[in-house]
Scaffold this motif. Structure first.
Motif, PDB file in Angstrom:
ATOM      1  N   THR A   1     -71.123  47.121 -80.813  1.00  9.57           N
ATOM      2  CA  THR A   1     -70.254  47.068 -81.992  1.00  9.57           C
ATOM      3  C   THR A   1     -68.835  47.443 -81.589  1.00  9.57           C
ATOM      4  O   THR A   1     -68.579  47.822 -80.445  1.00  9.57           O
ATOM      5  CB  THR A   1     -70.744  48.028 -83.089  1.00  9.57           C
ATOM      6  OG1 THR A   1     -70.515  49.371 -82.670  1.00  9.57           O
ATOM      7  CG2 THR A   1     -72.230  47.827 -83.393  1.00  9.57           C
TER       8      THR A   1
ATOM      9  N   TRP B   1     -67.925  42.138 -76.005  1.00  3.66           N
ATOM     10  CA  TRP B   1     -68.251  42.286 -77.418  1.00  3.66           C
ATOM     11  C   TRP B   1     -69.657  41.758 -77.566  1.00  3.66           C
ATOM     12  O   TRP B   1     -70.312  41.429 -76.571  1.00  3.66           O
ATOM     13  CB  TRP B   1     -67.228  41.570 -78.319  1.00  3.66           C
ATOM     14  CG  TRP B   1     -67.041  40.118 -78.081  1.00  3.66           C
ATOM     15  CD1 TRP B   1     -67.703  39.085 -78.687  1.00  3.66           C
ATOM     16  CD2 TRP B   1     -66.146  39.505 -77.153  1.00  3.66           C
ATOM     17  NE1 TRP B   1     -67.268  37.881 -78.198  1.00  3.66           N
ATOM     18  CE2 TRP B   1     -66.311  38.102 -77.254  1.00  3.66           C
ATOM     19  CE3 TRP B   1     -65.209  39.993 -76.232  1.00  3.66           C
ATOM     20  CZ2 TRP B   1     -65.586  37.211 -76.485  1.00  3.66           C
ATOM     21  CZ3 TRP B   1     -64.486  39.088 -75.480  1.00  3.66           C
ATOM     22  CH2 TRP B   1     -64.666  37.721 -75.612  1.00  3.66           C
ATOM     23  N   CYS B   2     -70.165  41.687 -78.772  1.00  2.83           N
ATOM     24  CA  CYS B   2     -71.583  41.425 -78.975  1.00  2.83           C
ATOM     25  C   CYS B   2     -72.087  40.173 -78.257  1.00  2.83           C
ATOM     26  O   CYS B   2     -73.129  40.216 -77.606  1.00  2.83           O
ATOM     27  CB  CYS B   2     -71.924  41.390 -80.459  1.00  2.83           C
ATOM     28  SG  CYS B   2     -71.144  40.065 -81.416  1.00  2.83           S
TER      29      CYS B   2
ATOM     30  N   GLY C   1     -72.217  41.067 -89.868  1.00  6.36           N
ATOM     31  CA  GLY C   1     -72.115  42.496 -89.587  1.00  6.36           C
ATOM     32  C   GLY C   1     -71.893  43.340 -90.827  1.00  6.36           C
ATOM     33  O   GLY C   1     -72.035  42.875 -91.960  1.00  6.36           O
TER      34      GLY C   1
ATOM     35  N   ASP D   1     -77.274  46.956 -79.348  1.00  6.99           N
ATOM     36  CA  ASP D   1     -76.308  46.509 -80.351  1.00  6.99           C
ATOM     37  C   ASP D   1     -74.906  46.940 -79.929  1.00  6.99           C
ATOM     38  O   ASP D   1     -74.592  48.132 -79.915  1.00  6.99           O
ATOM     39  CB  ASP D   1     -76.672  47.111 -81.717  1.00  6.99           C
ATOM     40  CG  ASP D   1     -75.897  46.501 -82.860  1.00  6.99           C
ATOM     41  OD1 ASP D   1     -75.197  45.487 -82.670  1.00  6.99           O
ATOM     42  OD2 ASP D   1     -75.998  47.046 -83.976  1.00  6.99           O
TER      43      ASP D   1
ATOM     44  N   HIS E   1     -72.426  38.221 -85.945  1.00  2.57           N
ATOM     45  CA  HIS E   1     -72.796  39.340 -85.074  1.00  2.57           C
ATOM     46  C   HIS E   1     -74.124  38.986 -84.436  1.00  2.57           C
ATOM     47  O   HIS E   1     -74.909  38.202 -84.977  1.00  2.57           O
ATOM     48  CB  HIS E   1     -72.916  40.640 -85.875  1.00  2.57           C
ATOM     49  CG  HIS E   1     -73.145  41.838 -85.007  1.00  2.57           C
ATOM     50  ND1 HIS E   1     -72.240  42.273 -84.062  1.00  2.57           N
ATOM     51  CD2 HIS E   1     -74.196  42.689 -84.924  1.00  2.57           C
ATOM     52  CE1 HIS E   1     -72.705  43.348 -83.452  1.00  2.57           C
ATOM     53  NE2 HIS E   1     -73.901  43.615 -83.955  1.00  2.57           N
TER      54      HIS E   1
END
Length: 139
Positions: free
Chosen positions: A56, A100-101, A21, A54, A37
């Protein structure tokens, strides 16, 4: 609306990009370099645009990009990136832990993965039939 294969206006396949990331975080020590990421992108043929998904720390980004903008985004990814191609799946919902991702991208893909880190999602996607794209497989 379901993002599966055959759904009007949705990608029939997704590209999943694994990379480091923007800046180091404490959890980077828990992740394999190049797998800190994950984001996904897919082409919508009917609209002739790319969707970039995406998640983040700041927020979730959903970008609509032209082919030129998508080429630029891919070119600007770190050199130790890994990108795989995954056909869209029509699968029943899978319970997710967290947002989260990694679990967010697994949810987008309809992948029955319980991975908490990007490298685990990579392994699960490869087992589900994903294939390398734009780069070679990591060692």
């Amino acid at each position: 609306m379901n993002a599966g294969a055959g759904t009007t206006g949705c990608p029939s396949a997704w590209y999943v990009a694994f990379f480091d990331g923007e800046r180091p975080h404490w959890w980077w020590r828990l992740c394999k370099p190049g797998f800190r990421h994950v984001a996904a992108f897919g082409y919508c043929a009917e609209q002739a645009v790319w969707l970039l998904y995406d998640v983040t720390l700041k927020r979730t980004f959903i970008h609509v990009l032209t082919s030129e903008q998508m080429d630029q985004w891919v070119a600007e990814l770190p050199g130790n990136r890994t990108i795989v191609h995954m056909p869209a799946r029509d699968t029943p919902p899978v319970r997710r832990v967290g947002f989260w991702c990694t679990p967010a991208v697994a949810h987008l893909l309809g992948a029955p993965s319980r991975a908490l880190r990007p490298e685990g999602l990579y392994r699960d996607l490869m087992a589900l039939g994903a294939r390398p794209a734009f780069s070679s497989e990591p060692s």
